[in-house]
Design an enzyme around this catalytic site. Structure first.
Site, mmCIF file in Angstrom:
data_model
loop_
_atom_site.group_PDB
_atom_site.id
_atom_site.type_symbol
_atom_site.label_atom_id
_atom_site.label_comp_id
_atom_site.label_asym_id
_atom_site.label_seq_id
_atom_site.Cartn_x
_atom_site.Cartn_y
_atom_site.Cartn_z
ATOM 1 C CB SER A 313 -0.916 -0.108 1.218
ATOM 2 O OG SER A 313 -1.905 0.836 1.233
ATOM 3 C CG ASP A 324 9.182 4.162 -11.163
ATOM 4 O OD1 ASP A 324 9.810 3.091 -11.094
ATOM 5 O OD2 ASP A 324 7.991 4.226 -11.531
ATOM 6 C CE LYS A 338 -5.620 -1.920 -0.118
ATOM 7 N NZ LYS A 338 -5.659 -0.495 -0.461
#
Length: 413
Positions: A313, A324, A338
């Protein structure tokens, strides 16, 4: 998104866990809706306006409302059952109704205090079975050896097969000192009965220590256990303190962190980034929102993040954002997966409603729901005790330390 004043965005399993459209023509203008009918309609309207899946699980959502209001609703409990049945038709374990007691408990959990056995739980999206996301550090559940992905088959002898997430949580709650028995299934093991004594659980979300690398370099070790209301200020304090002590690099441990508040995950990411996108959110219209780093970061030092299958989460948003943006390298195992965002609504009678309103994507538009985030360096590890975390017996931690040491040598630090 300012739908209502008392709206809080969550990514919650966790437990880590309230638009106006016309009433339609179900009743004539001369007939007033009862309080119970109003509550059912209130829930229907919120879902109708904001639920991620505009097909509502391939059903006519207006018909679902008609069905719910057709039967007599003599009291609150009848209304609650009608709401739960209505929501169950969506087949989404994260969209759920919380009675006033459950709603208060959830608010307390995200504020940083808890009483019970200390289990973060979820319904497995594929099987619908009740699973452990992670036990809370120092809790009765952790001391009893419960682990991420353990399946909870029975609570006090009652099968969990048809229980909602909140019904299961309610059955595990109780006064400090009382006992609850769980039947646990673990991959490759026989079923096991576990007896837990409920206790008060402190939710300090940040563990911070200055460590030395094998070459004697000062390394800041930070472990986040969840994303509650305390985490942003606690982490900022810890980072500032470690910077003053001379830390030249950091290990951020997100293993077994089940997530929590979306905004807390975003704010923590901002503490590490000067610029760049942190996360994209996509609603049912396909409209993308995005959250950006505001700069400057609290530190520019090299960073390695530890992740495992209990990293879920908001933790995955943070890990994905820093991976990233090439701000951090990830070490460990693929995360939980999730990628859905819930909003928490307070209803007119003091109960609550969690609704899946969007999904999220990492800055490189990776959709991680049910897939998880793969680490840059995959290091499988057998379960270890709390005492072994961050020690020589913790191979993932050792791999992170090794990686940082190489980076520091290359950088000439």
């Amino acid at each position: 998104m300012g739908f209502m004043n008392k709206q809080v965005f969550r990514l919650g399993f966790s437990l880590l866990l309230a638009f106006c459209l016309g009433f339609g023509s179900l009743v004539s203008p001369a007939m007033a809706l009862t309080q119970e009918q109003k509550l059912v309609s209130e829930v229907w309207r919120i879902v109708n306006r904001s639920y991620l899946d505009e097909t509502f699980n391939h059903q006519n959502w207006a018909d679902v409302r008609q069905q719910a209001l057709r039967k007599p609703l003599p009291n609150d409990q009848a209304a609650y059952r009608a709401i739960q049945k209505m929501l169950k038709s969506l087949d989404d374990p994260f969209t759920r109704f919380l009675d006033p007691e459950q709603y208060r408990s959830l608010q307390v959990n995200t504020s940083g205090e808890l009483t019970g056995v200390g289990l973060q739980i979820a319904l497995n999206p594929q099987t619908g079975g009740l699973e452990v996301i992670t036990p809370i550090e120092g809790s009765p559940a952790e001391k009893a050896g419960l682990r991420p992905r353990d399946r909870i088959l029975k609570i006090e002898g009652l099968s969990t097969e048809n229980l909602t997430l909140d019904e299961a949580a309610k059955r595990m709650r109780g006064p400090v000192g009382s006992v609850v028995t769980l039947l646990i299934a673990r991959e490759g093991k026989e079923y096991k009965e576990v007896i837990l004594v409920r206790d008060r659980i402190e939710l300090n979300p940040v563990v911070a220590e200055l460590r030395l690398s094998p070459e004697g370099k000062p390394i800041g070790y930070l472990r986040l256990t969840q994303f509650n209301a305390n985490v942003v200020i606690r982490l900022a304090d810890a980072l500032n303190s470690l910077e003053k002590k001379g830390a030249v690099a950091y290990i951020l441990d997100l293993r077994n962190n089940p997530g929590g508040l979306l905004q807390a995950g975003i704010e923590v990411a901002r503490q590490w980034l000067d610029s760049g996108t942190i996360v994209y959110t996509v609603n049912r219209q396909g409209i993308q929102g995005n959250f950006e780093a505001l700069g400057p970061a609290l530190t520019q030092d090299p960073l390695v993040i530890l992740v495992n299958e209990g990293t879920a989460s908001a933790s995955e948003i943070l890990a994905g954002a820093l991976q990233d943006n090439k701000r951090a390298q990830l070490v460990g195992e693929t995360t939980f997966g999730k990628g859905l965002i819930q909003s928490l609504f307070e209803l007119s009678d003091g109960s609550g409603l969690a609704v899946t309103i969007a999904k999220y994507e990492t800055p490189k538009h990776r959709d991680i729901n049910k897939l998880g985030i793969k680490p840059d360096k995959l290091i499988p590890q057998q379960p270890i005790t709390r005492e072994q975390i961050g020690t020589e017996g913790d191979s993932q931690y050792q791999a992170a330390m090794e990686l940082l040491t190489k980076d520091l040598v290359v950088a000439g630090s």
